[in-house]
Design a protein around this motif. Structure first.
Motif, PDB file in Angstrom:
ATOM      1  N   UNK A 156       0.866  -1.683   0.041  1.00 52.30           N
ATOM      2  CA  UNK A 156      -0.070   0.089   0.150  1.00 52.30           C
ATOM      3  C   UNK A 156       0.569   1.663  -0.058  1.00 52.30           C
ATOM      4  N   UNK A 157       1.785   1.655   0.571  1.00 49.30           N
ATOM      5  CA  UNK A 157       2.522   2.454   1.242  1.00 49.30           C
ATOM      6  C   UNK A 157       3.306   3.227  -0.332  1.00 49.30           C
ATOM      7  N   UNK A 158       3.817   1.917  -0.898  1.00 49.46           N
ATOM      8  CA  UNK A 158       4.287   2.673  -2.164  1.00 49.46           C
ATOM      9  C   UNK A 158       3.493   2.562  -3.213  1.00 49.46           C
ATOM     10  N   UNK A 159       2.331   1.903  -3.567  1.00 46.56           N
ATOM     11  CA  UNK A 159       0.963   2.652  -4.471  1.00 46.56           C
ATOM     12  C   UNK A 159       0.743   3.410  -3.980  1.00 46.56           C
ATOM     13  N   UNK A 160       0.215   4.487  -3.216  1.00 42.66           N
ATOM     14  CA  UNK A 160       0.345   5.441  -2.354  1.00 42.66           C
ATOM     15  C   UNK A 160       1.656   6.043  -2.904  1.00 42.66           C
ATOM     16  N   UNK A 161       2.307   6.254  -3.029  1.00 42.52           N
ATOM     17  CA  UNK A 161       2.808   6.785  -3.689  1.00 42.52           C
ATOM     18  C   UNK A 161       3.228   7.152  -5.534  1.00 42.52           C
ATOM     19  N   UNK A 162       2.861   6.188  -5.814  1.00 44.31           N
ATOM     20  CA  UNK A 162       2.993   5.547  -7.612  1.00 44.31           C
ATOM     21  C   UNK A 162       1.635   6.588  -7.511  1.00 44.31           C
ATOM     22  N   UNK A 163       0.585   6.286  -7.284  1.00 45.19           N
ATOM     23  CA  UNK A 163      -1.063   7.191  -7.587  1.00 45.19           C
ATOM     24  C   UNK A 163      -0.345   8.703  -6.930  1.00 45.19           C
ATOM     25  N   UNK A 174      -5.834   0.633   4.001  1.00 46.54           N
ATOM     26  CA  UNK A 174      -5.447   1.826   4.231  1.00 46.54           C
ATOM     27  C   UNK A 174      -6.578   2.023   4.328  1.00 46.54           C
ATOM     28  N   UNK A 175      -6.663   3.617   4.883  1.00 49.37           N
ATOM     29  CA  UNK A 175      -7.890   3.911   4.948  1.00 49.37           C
ATOM     30  C   UNK A 175      -7.791   5.943   4.798  1.00 49.37           C
ATOM     31  N   UNK A 176      -8.718   6.694   5.573  1.00 47.93           N
ATOM     32  CA  UNK A 176      -8.893   8.338   4.706  1.00 47.93           C
ATOM     33  C   UNK A 176      -7.278   9.226   4.973  1.00 47.93           C
ATOM     34  N   UNK A 177      -6.802   9.010   6.854  1.00 46.01           N
ATOM     35  CA  UNK A 177      -5.489   9.211   6.844  1.00 46.01           C
ATOM     36  C   UNK A 177      -4.924   9.146   5.551  1.00 46.01           C
ATOM     37  N   UNK A 178      -4.860   7.840   4.819  1.00 45.77           N
ATOM     38  CA  UNK A 178      -3.325   7.798   3.429  1.00 45.77           C
ATOM     39  C   UNK A 178      -4.210   8.604   2.377  1.00 45.77           C
ATOM     40  N   UNK A 179      -5.655   9.417   2.815  1.00 43.93           N
ATOM     41  CA  UNK A 179      -5.821   9.829   0.830  1.00 43.93           C
ATOM     42  C   UNK A 179      -5.477  11.236   1.340  1.00 43.93           C
ATOM     43  N   UNK A 192      -5.656  14.913  -0.122  1.00 44.21           N
ATOM     44  CA  UNK A 192      -6.827  15.397  -0.619  1.00 44.21           C
ATOM     45  C   UNK A 192      -6.848  16.951  -0.623  1.00 44.21           C
ATOM     46  N   UNK A 193      -5.468  17.090   0.422  1.00 38.42           N
ATOM     47  CA  UNK A 193      -5.125  18.607   0.657  1.00 38.42           C
ATOM     48  C   UNK A 193      -4.000  19.129  -0.290  1.00 38.42           C
ATOM     49  N   UNK A 194      -3.959  18.788  -1.185  1.00 39.28           N
ATOM     50  CA  UNK A 194      -3.414  18.706  -1.762  1.00 39.28           C
ATOM     51  C   UNK A 194      -3.960  20.635  -3.375  1.00 39.28           C
ATOM     52  N   UNK A 195      -2.405  21.138  -3.645  1.00 35.24           N
ATOM     53  CA  UNK A 195      -3.416  22.245  -4.741  1.00 35.24           C
ATOM     54  C   UNK A 195      -3.232  21.431  -5.540  1.00 35.24           C
ATOM     55  N   UNK A 196      -2.970  20.782  -6.306  1.00 36.38           N
ATOM     56  CA  UNK A 196      -2.886  20.115  -7.847  1.00 36.38           C
ATOM     57  C   UNK A 196      -4.855  19.502  -7.655  1.00 36.38           C
ATOM     58  N   UNK A 197      -5.329  20.457  -8.591  1.00 34.31           N
ATOM     59  CA  UNK A 197      -6.822  19.588  -8.508  1.00 34.31           C
ATOM     60  C   UNK A 197      -6.610  18.036  -9.677  1.00 34.31           C
ATOM     61  N   UNK A 198      -5.482  17.543  -9.597  1.00 34.63           N
ATOM     62  CA  UNK A 198      -5.209  16.650 -10.526  1.00 34.63           C
ATOM     63  C   UNK A 198      -5.423  15.332  -9.153  1.00 34.63           C
ATOM     64  N   UNK A 199      -5.244  15.227  -8.522  1.00 29.34           N
ATOM     65  CA  UNK A 199      -4.285  15.284  -7.210  1.00 29.34           C
ATOM     66  C   UNK A 199      -5.666  14.348  -6.369  1.00 29.34           C
ATOM     67  N   UNK A 200      -6.299  16.054  -6.335  1.00 27.45           N
ATOM     68  CA  UNK A 200      -7.761  15.644  -5.014  1.00 27.45           C
ATOM     69  C   UNK A 200      -8.785  14.940  -6.599  1.00 27.45           C
ATOM     70  N   UNK A 201      -9.042  14.711  -7.917  1.00 27.82           N
ATOM     71  CA  UNK A 201      -9.351  13.592  -8.557  1.00 27.82           C
ATOM     72  C   UNK A 201      -9.451  12.735  -8.073  1.00 27.82           C
ATOM     73  N   UNK A 202      -7.910  12.297  -8.216  1.00 27.21           N
ATOM     74  CA  UNK A 202      -7.296  10.819  -7.774  1.00 27.21           C
ATOM     75  C   UNK A 202      -7.605  10.425  -6.587  1.00 27.21           C
ATOM     76  N   UNK A 203      -8.140  11.354  -5.765  1.00 32.93           N
ATOM     77  CA  UNK A 203      -7.956  10.560  -4.388  1.00 32.93           C
ATOM     78  C   UNK A 203     -10.106  10.738  -4.688  1.00 32.93           C
TER      79      UNK A 203
END
Length: 477
Positions: A351-358, A380-385, A389-400
């Protein structure tokens, strides 16, 4: 493609330009009618005579007297689409005496006319227009109406007349160069069936061809009629995957060179790789060793990625650690290959590697990483997101949002509620198609999150929302 109202407006402008003699609009309308495809021209004709738009070309009296005779080819072309049969018949008479590309096209259109005298006059005129330049304008229309009740019989008659003047070889060579795809396909099919195109011509034409249907016709002709060495040289290196498959299917293992087959083991086409493995094994060679050599080599990343997939496609396996090493790669093709290899065997420790890749990967890499994470939802849980979710990048928020939503259940509803509160309007719109599980109860954590979100999304009416009702929250404070 223009709407029918836009077509009617252009026809109206054309009629007004003809009557006023305005040269600029006349040239524009003529150019429009000349450049329209055969299908578009038939649509223009249908619109002109549709009861709702008949007024576009004016009344019949507007074209009477000397108006039609003075209006030239464009005026006759427009009048040939008029709703009044007498106006169309008079216009066809003028077009038959006019030697212009627009006249060729409009006469061909009138072969579908429901008034017999108009149709007969147009048929006689078309069958007399037998130059190759005229055929360029007429054949696409005739080919299009071949399946209709009226005018369908003219195409074979016209082709026979053209062949009588120019000869079969010249005629079909010309039609193979048509700018209308349907005519080109018809011409290649006829030429190959009647041996008007030699194997050498087919081999020469295949690399230059971009139409997939014509490519297929040429490839099958080469495979059926050419010598084995010609089939190998023409098809096994062709850019069309269908051609490469056809070459492998037609040639037995003893007729194939091992280096050619070896190259196709890592081809972009799945069926090409399948047939290459079969032929390679029939030659007594080991495809797995080739995959290992290519994967460890220094070739392009995309080729090495396909080599890593080779053992899986051949029924073998790839070690879990090897897949993780690929995921860590800085080259997207290898990262994607590693993520695909992980599917079905994802471990919670991944999971940690996959979130890093995500977070760091391209959109396609991120989607594959998300699909892998969805195989281990309990890891994984919401804490991993939060980094997403707190990123300034809208693309990352969309991925979450996408990842959480695809965990399904009440998480899907919560993800939509959260994205509705995003300050980016494009992201907020993603939550409008909200759904909720009608026969499931949220967990305590989900209930708490819903109670926090609903008043923010619908401050005044959250208690009466369908979401609150489905979650059993109507009585909550």
């Amino acid at each position: 493609m223009l709407a029918t109202t836009e077509i009617a407006d252009r026809l109206s402008d054309g009629a007004a330009a003809v009557l006023s003699g305005a040269l600029g609009p006349l040239a524009e309308i003529e150019n429009w009618m000349l450049l329209a495809s055969a299908g578009e021209l038939l649509r223009i004709d249908r619109t002109a005579r549709f009861w709702r738009h008949r007024a576009a070309l004016g009344t019949a009296s507007l074209w009477e007297g000397g108006t039609l005779r003075r209006s030239g080819c464009l005026g006759a072309a427009l009048a040939s689409m008029h709703g009044d049969g007498r106006v169309r018949e008079a216009a066809v008479g003028i077009l038959t005496r006019t030697d212009a590309p627009l006249a060729d096209r409009m006469l061909a259109i009138r072969l579908t006319d429901h008034v017999r005298p108009v149709r007969d006059a147009a048929t006689r005129a078309v069958l007399r227009r037998t130059s190759l330049t005229q055929a360029d304008q007429i054949v696409p229309v005739l080919h299009l109406i071949e399946g209709r009740t009226r005018g369908a019989e003219v195409l074979p008659l016209y082709l026979h007349a053209l062949a009588g003047v120019h000869g079969e070889a010249t005629l079909w060579s010309r039609l193979r160069g048509s700018t209308t795809p349907a005519v080109r396909r018809m011409a290649f099919r006829h030429s190959l069936t009647n041996e008007l195109l030699s194997v050498g011509d087919a081999v020469a034409a295949l690399p230059r061809e971009h139409d997939r249907i014509v490519q297929s016709l040429l490839a099958h002709a080469i495979a059926d009629r050419a010598a084995p060495d010609v089939v190998a040289s023409a098809l096994l290196s062709d850019r069309s995957a269908e051609s490469r498959v056809l070459g492998l299917v037609r040639l037995t293992a003893d007729l194939l060179d091992a280096p050619d087959v070896e190259r196709l083991l890592v081809d972009t086409g799945v069926l090409v790789r399948l047939w290459a493995r079969q032929r390679y094994e029939e030659q007594g060679l080991n495809a797995l060793s080739v995959y290992q050599d290519v994967a460890r080599g220094t070739g392009p990343a995309a080729v090495r990625a396909r080599a890593y997939h080779g053992p899986i496609e051949a029924g073998g396996t790839v070690e879990h650690e090897t897949a993780l090493d690929l995921v860590r790669s800085t080259e997207p093709p290898l990262t994607k290959a590693g993520l695909r290899l992980l599917m079905g065997c994802v471990a919670p420790s991944d999971a940690p590697l996959l979130f890093e890749t995500l977070q760091a990967g391209t959109n396609r890499v991120a989607r594959l990483a998300s699909e892998a994470l969805l195989e281990i939802p309990a890891a994984w849980s919401d804490a991993d997101l939060l980094p997403l979710t707190s990123s300034q990048d809208p693309d990352l928020r969309r991925r979450a949002w996408w990842l959480k939503r695809n965990r399904s259940g009440w998480d899907e509803t919560i993800a939509d509620l959260e994205i509705l509160l995003d300050h980016d309007p494009a992201l907020a719109a993603l939550g409008h198609n909200m759904t909720f599980p009608p026969f499931a109860r949220p967990t305590e954590l989900q209930r708490a999150r819903l109670i926090a979100l609903l008043p923010q999304v619908w401050p005044e009416t959250w208690r009466t929302s369908r979401v609150a009702f489905a979650a059993g929250l109507r009585g909550e404070a």
